[in-house]
Motif scaffolding. Structure first.
Motif, mmCIF file in Angstrom:
data_model
loop_
_atom_site.group_PDB
_atom_site.id
_atom_site.type_symbol
_atom_site.label_atom_id
_atom_site.label_comp_id
_atom_site.label_asym_id
_atom_site.label_seq_id
_atom_site.Cartn_x
_atom_site.Cartn_y
_atom_site.Cartn_z
ATOM 1 N N LEU A 309 -69.189 10.755 13.615
ATOM 2 C CA LEU A 309 -69.860 11.335 12.444
ATOM 3 C C LEU A 309 -71.356 11.532 12.681
ATOM 4 C CD1 LEU A 309 -68.087 9.234 9.667
ATOM 5 C CD2 LEU A 309 -67.757 11.670 10.112
ATOM 6 N N LEU A 316 -70.037 19.479 11.273
ATOM 7 C CA LEU A 316 -69.221 18.269 11.187
ATOM 8 C C LEU A 316 -68.050 18.558 10.257
ATOM 9 C CD1 LEU A 316 -69.051 15.277 11.930
ATOM 10 C CD2 LEU A 316 -70.552 14.788 9.997
ATOM 11 N N ILE A 325 -68.513 9.752 4.716
ATOM 12 C CA ILE A 325 -69.958 9.976 4.812
ATOM 13 C C ILE A 325 -70.531 9.420 3.511
ATOM 14 C CG2 ILE A 325 -71.796 11.708 5.060
ATOM 15 C CD1 ILE A 325 -69.663 13.461 6.488
ATOM 16 N N ILE A 333 -76.656 11.232 9.819
ATOM 17 C CA ILE A 333 -75.878 12.467 10.022
ATOM 18 C C ILE A 333 -76.831 13.546 10.550
ATOM 19 C CG2 ILE A 333 -74.486 14.262 8.862
ATOM 20 C CD1 ILE A 333 -73.103 11.475 8.902
ATOM 21 N N ALA A 335 -75.615 16.777 11.739
ATOM 22 C CA ALA A 335 -75.088 18.143 11.586
ATOM 23 C C ALA A 335 -75.803 18.859 10.444
ATOM 24 C CB ALA A 335 -73.590 18.079 11.310
ATOM 25 N N ILE A 338 -71.584 20.838 6.948
ATOM 26 C CA ILE A 338 -70.416 19.956 6.821
ATOM 27 C C ILE A 338 -69.316 20.738 6.110
ATOM 28 C CG2 ILE A 338 -69.502 17.831 5.792
ATOM 29 C CD1 ILE A 338 -72.303 16.613 6.031
ATOM 30 N N GLU A 340 -65.911 20.205 4.373
ATOM 31 C CA GLU A 340 -65.092 19.100 3.861
ATOM 32 C C GLU A 340 -63.608 19.467 3.912
ATOM 33 O OE1 GLU A 340 -67.613 16.646 0.602
ATOM 34 O OE2 GLU A 340 -66.587 18.394 -0.183
ATOM 35 N N VAL A 346 -67.370 13.157 1.385
ATOM 36 C CA VAL A 346 -68.800 12.856 1.244
ATOM 37 C C VAL A 346 -69.010 12.209 -0.136
ATOM 38 C CG1 VAL A 346 -71.138 13.838 1.203
ATOM 39 C CG2 VAL A 346 -69.385 14.865 2.674
ATOM 40 N N ILE A 361 -73.193 21.985 2.645
ATOM 41 C CA ILE A 361 -71.870 21.349 2.539
ATOM 42 C C ILE A 361 -70.926 22.339 1.870
ATOM 43 C CG2 ILE A 361 -70.561 19.403 1.624
ATOM 44 C CD1 ILE A 361 -73.104 17.746 1.592
#
Ligand code: NAD
Length: 433
Positions: A309, A316, A325, A333, A335, A338, A340, A346, A361
Motif C-alpha cells: 500500500l 493504487l 487505507i 500513501i 500514489a 486510488i 477503490e 479507504v 480517489i
C-alpha cells in the motif's frame, strides 16, 4: 485492520454530503436505515460436533428495483459490515443507473477450513433459511469474497427445489407466481445459465473507469505504475485488463503477502497472465516472480500487504477488504490515484486526509460497479431467455460505465468537488427525492 463501526462510518460520509448539498436530513436518515435485517442460525454437522454459524441477509433499499447484492463467506462477516455493504449496493446501482436496489449477505465462517461437502451443506442451509425473502423480482444474491459460481450453483439448485415445493403447496403464504418465473434469475454469478463475462465484469469495469480518468487527466498509461492489493476475482481481472491496456502492474498481493520484481531500484512490470498461472499452480503468489515471459527469482521480492500500500507507484488499487487505507497508514500513501475496487477500502479519515493532499480517489460505488452491471445483464438474459456473448456483455458494461463516469465527472466539475463526493451526490439525488 479496524473494521468496527463500518456502517457508522458509511453513514457519516453520506450525512456530510447531505448536509453540504441541503438534502433533507430526515429523508436521508430514513433512507440510511435498511428495509430488512435478517440474521439466521446455520447449524452444520461436522461429524464429531455440530457448529452453529451466523448468516445474514440485509435488504437496504428497493426504490429503484429488486434488492441486489453479493454473499460473502469470511470470518469478519458481521451485521455491521453487511449493513454497510448493503447501503453501498443501493448507491452503486443508482450511480450505474440500473433498476436494482441494494442488499448484501454473508456467513461468518472461514470456508478454507471446511471440506467441499461441508461448504455445500452450509451454502444450501443458508438458502433454506433466507428463501422466503429471495426471488428474481425480490432479492437477487451473487458471489462476493470467498464465494464463487460453484457455490452459487449449489444455492440455485436449493432455491429451485424450494420454489418447486412452494409451487406445489400453493397457499403456503409464498409468492408462488414470482417463485415460478425464471428461477435462474434469482441468483447471478452462476456457472450454469450465467453471463459469459460475469467473472471479469468487475475488474473490466474498473479498467474502463481508470481509462476515462487517465484520458481526462491527459496521462499516458504506459508511463504509469500500478500496485494491486488482492489477486482474487476483482484484483486479478483488473490487473489483467490494465496490463493489456499498457499500464505497468508492478506489485500484486493476496492474503499471504505481495510480490514485486526489481532491477536495482526500478520496478520491473509483472507478467500478469504468467503470475496467475503460477498462483493457480502453487495456491499463492509467493515466488510467482514472472516478468518478460519467464518466472524466476532474480530480482523478485516478497512484500507485506502493508508495504504494498505504501509503494511509490502512481496508481493504487485496493481490491481485497475494507478499511485497509486508514489513519495508521494514510501519511505513507504515495500514489496520486486510488481506484477503490474493494468496497470501502479507504476509511473516512484517510479519505479526507488524502483528498486534501490532492490524491484522486475513484469511489467504490463507481469503480467496482462493473459487477452490478454484469449481474444486471445476467438477470436480464435469464428473464428474457436469451444469451449475451462475452463481447456483447463487455461492450454493454463499457458503455454503461463510461456514461456513469461522465455523469460523476461532470457533477464534480459543476460543484467544484472531488469524484467521491460527486458519486455520493449523484446516488442520493436518485434515491432521495
Ligand atoms: P475474492 O475472494 O475472489 O478475492 C479476494 C482477494 O483478496 C484474494 O486474492 C485474497 O487472497 C485477498 N485477501 C484476502 N484477505 C486479504 C488481506 N487481509 N490482505 C490482502 N489481501 C487479502 O474476492 P473478490 O470477489 O475479488 O472481491 C474483492 C473485493 O471486491 C471485495 O471488497 C468485494 O466486496 C469487492 N467487490 C467484488 C465484486 C465482484 O464482482 N466479485 C464486485 C464489487 C465489489
Amino acid at each position: 485492520m479496524d473494521n468496527s463501526n463500518i456502517y457508522q462510518k458509511a453513514k457519516q460520509d453520506l450525512l456530510e454530503v447531505g448536509k453540504k448539498y441541503n438534502i433533507s436530513e430526515d429523508k436521508l436518515e430514513e433512507f440510511l436505515v435498511p428495509d430488512k435485517v435478517l440474521e439466521v442460525k446455520l447449524p452444520l454437522n461436522l461429524g464429531s460436533e455440530i457448529i452453529v454459524f451466523k448468516g445474514y441477509r440485509i435488504q437496504h433499499n428497493n426504490k429503484l428495483g429488486p434488492y441486489k447484492g453479493g454473499l460473502r463467506f469470511h470470518p469478519q462477516v458481521s451485521r455491521d459490515e453487511t449493513m454497510a455493504l448493503s447501503l453501498w449496493m443501493s448507491l452503486k446501482a443508482a450511480v450505474a443507473g440500473i433498476p436494482f436496489g441494494g442488499a448484501k449477505g454473508g456467513v461468518t465462517v472461514d470456508p478454507k477450513v471446511l471440506t467441499e461437502k461441508q461448504l455445500e451443506e452450509l451454502s444450501r442451509e443458508y438458502v433454506r433459511k433466507v428463501f422466503d425473502i429471495l426471488g428474481p423480482d425480490k432479492d437477487i444474491p451473487a458471489p462476493d469474497i470467498n464465494t464463487n459460481p460453484k457455490i452459487i450453483d449449489w444455492m440455485v439448485d436449493e432455491y429451485v427445489k424450494l420454489s418447486q415445493k412452494a409451487t406445489h403447496s400453493a397457499g403456503s403464504g409464498q409468492d408462488v407466481k414470482s417463485q415460478k418465473s425464471q428461477p435462474y434469475a434469482a441468483f447471478t454469478g452462476k456457472k450454469a445459465h450465467g453471463l459469459s463475462a460475469r467473472i471479469e465484469s468487475t475488474g473490466f469495469g474498473g479498467v474502463i473507469v481508470l481509462e476515462k480518468l487517465i484520458e481526462k487527466l491527459n496521462l499516458n498509461p504506459k508511463e504509469l505504475q500500478v500496485a494491486v492489493m488482492g489477486f482474487g476475482n476483482v484484483g486479478y481481472h483488473f490487473a489483467d485488463f490494465a496490463s493489456k491496456k499498457g499500464y505497468k502492474i508492478v506489485a500484486v498481493s493476496d492474503s499471504k503477502g505481495g510480490i514485486v520484481k526489481k532491477n536495482k531500484d526500478k520496478f520491473i512490470p509483472l507478467d500478469i497472465p504468467l503470475v496467475n498461472e503460477c498462483k493457480q499452480e502453487k495456491g499463492s503468489l509467493a515466488g510467482c516472480y514472472c516478468a518478460g515471459g519467464v518466472c524466476d527469482t532474480r530480482g523478485g521480492q516478497m512484500i507485506t500487504n502493508e508495504e504494498l500500500l505504501e509503494l511509490p507507484v502512481d496508481i493504487l488499487v485496493p481490491a481485497a477488504l475494507e478499511n485497509v487505507i486508514n489513519e495508521n497508514n494514510m501519511q505513507n500513501i504515495k500514489a496520486k490515484i486510488i481506484i477503490e475496487m474493494a468496497n470501502g477500502p479507504v476509511s473516512p479519515k484517510a479519505y479526507h486526509y488524502l483528498v486534501n493532499k490532492g490524491v484522486i480517489i475513484v469511489s467504490d460505488i463507481l469503480a467496482n460497479s462493473g459487477g452490478i452491471v454484469g449481474s444486471y445483464l445476467e438477470w436480464e438474459q435469464n428473464f428474457k431467455n436469451m444469451k449475451f456473448s462475452q463481447k456483447e456483455a463487455l461492450a454493454k458494461i463499457q458503455s454503461i460505465l463510461e456514461k456513469s463516469f461522465d455523469n460523476v465527472w461532470n457533477l464534480a466539475k459543476k460543484n467544484k468537488t472531488n469524484l467521491v463526493e460527486a458519486s455520493y451526490l449523484l446516488a442520493l439525488e436518485k434515491l432521495i427525492k
